[in-house]
Design a protein around this motif. Structure first.
Motif, PDB file in Angstrom:
ATOM      1  N   LEU A 147      33.079  39.324  45.333  1.00 51.46           N
ATOM      2  CA  LEU A 147      32.962  40.568  46.094  1.00 51.46           C
ATOM      3  C   LEU A 147      34.336  41.104  46.459  1.00 51.46           C
ATOM      4  O   LEU A 147      34.591  42.324  46.369  1.00 51.46           O
ATOM      5  CB  LEU A 147      32.128  40.321  47.358  1.00 51.46           C
ATOM      6  N   LEU A 148      35.242  40.210  46.856  1.00 51.13           N
ATOM      7  CA  LEU A 148      36.612  40.619  47.174  1.00 51.13           C
ATOM      8  C   LEU A 148      37.278  41.272  45.966  1.00 51.13           C
ATOM      9  O   LEU A 148      37.941  42.310  46.091  1.00 51.13           O
ATOM     10  CB  LEU A 148      37.408  39.400  47.644  1.00 51.13           C
ATOM     11  N   ALA A 149      37.106  40.659  44.786  1.00 52.75           N
ATOM     12  CA  ALA A 149      37.717  41.208  43.575  1.00 52.75           C
ATOM     13  C   ALA A 149      37.161  42.594  43.255  1.00 52.75           C
ATOM     14  O   ALA A 149      37.903  43.504  42.863  1.00 52.75           O
ATOM     15  CB  ALA A 149      37.482  40.257  42.404  1.00 52.75           C
ATOM     16  N   LEU A 150      35.856  42.769  43.436  1.00 47.84           N
ATOM     17  CA  LEU A 150      35.240  44.077  43.186  1.00 47.84           C
ATOM     18  C   LEU A 150      35.767  45.122  44.171  1.00 47.84           C
ATOM     19  O   LEU A 150      36.084  46.255  43.787  1.00 47.84           O
ATOM     20  CB  LEU A 150      33.719  43.975  43.299  1.00 47.84           C
ATOM     21  N   LEU A 151      35.852  44.744  45.439  1.00 48.05           N
ATOM     22  CA  LEU A 151      36.304  45.691  46.461  1.00 48.05           C
ATOM     23  C   LEU A 151      37.769  46.054  46.279  1.00 48.05           C
ATOM     24  O   LEU A 151      38.175  47.180  46.582  1.00 48.05           O
ATOM     25  CB  LEU A 151      36.088  45.090  47.858  1.00 48.05           C
ATOM     26  N   ALA A 152      38.565  45.103  45.813  1.00 52.26           N
ATOM     27  CA  ALA A 152      39.988  45.373  45.613  1.00 52.26           C
ATOM     28  C   ALA A 152      40.253  46.194  44.352  1.00 52.26           C
ATOM     29  O   ALA A 152      41.317  46.803  44.223  1.00 52.26           O
ATOM     30  CB  ALA A 152      40.767  44.060  45.545  1.00 52.26           C
TER      31      ALA A 152
END
Length: 204
Positions: A19-24
């Protein structure tokens, strides 16, 4: 609970990292930040969720060490309240769109706030939870009403109708969260009374 047994701490951490990778990533970040209400009411909670999921990877030892400075979840919830109050300031939204450092700090603060919220919520108990929500939810309503009533754009990057839409959603979200927590309290009280009644019956 058995249905969630497969969602192990390692899988929670992996989900948080994904999720962090998608949001970033730029595509999703640009999509969420293109609208004022998506910026605050979708991006912010998703970063909080990523932090909460990643906090699930902490072992009992690490949680005990953190609990030394976070007794009853007070420090953690106080930190979450500070982060949310700062990030609701219109100027911060503008700066986050134009300054990479502010955007990075915003995301890091939300990530840590999500972790703190997960580690502090149950430890706080109903009284401190109510105190926390009693400060955060009225703040959301006040900010939402400010966005609705302001005759001029408070954020240069967003239009006036988008600003008013965010205000209405903030007030609605505050109401939904308040009702959800009150329903949880009512359920807990009913469950406790039921357990007490069973204990009394067994004594007879």
């Amino acid at each position: 609970m058995r249905r969630l047994a497969w969602f192990t701490p390692a899988r929670q951490g992996l989900a948080g990292l994904l999720l962090l990778a998608l949001l970033a990533g730029l595509p999703l970040r640009h999509l969420l930040e293109a609208s004022m209400w998506r910026h605050m009411l979708l991006q912010y909670p998703l970063w909080l969720l990523a932090g909460a999921l990643m906090a699930g990877t902490l072992g009992p030892g690490a949680q005990r060490r953190l609990a030394r400075w976070n007794a009853h979840g007070i420090a953690g919830l106080a930190g979450v309240g500070v982060v949310l109050s700062v990030l609701m300031v219109p100027r911060v939204l503008d700066l986050a769109l134009n300054d990479v450092l502010v955007e990075t700090l915003k995301c890091a603060a939300l990530l840590l706030a999500g972790a703190a919220l997960r580690l502090s919520w149950n430890a706080a108990g109903l009284v401190l939870q109510g105190f926390f929500l009693g400060n955060v939810l009225p703040m959301m309503v006040v900010v939402g009403q400010l966005y609705i009533d302001a005759p001029l754009r408070l954020c240069n990057a967003y239009l006036l109708d988008d600003q008013a839409r965010l205000g209405h959603w903030l007030i609605a979200l505050a109401a939904v969260l308040a009702m959800a927590w009150l329903a949880h309290v009512a359920w807990w009280l009913v469950r406790r009374e039921g357990a007490g009644a069973k204990l009394t019956a067994s004594d007879h």
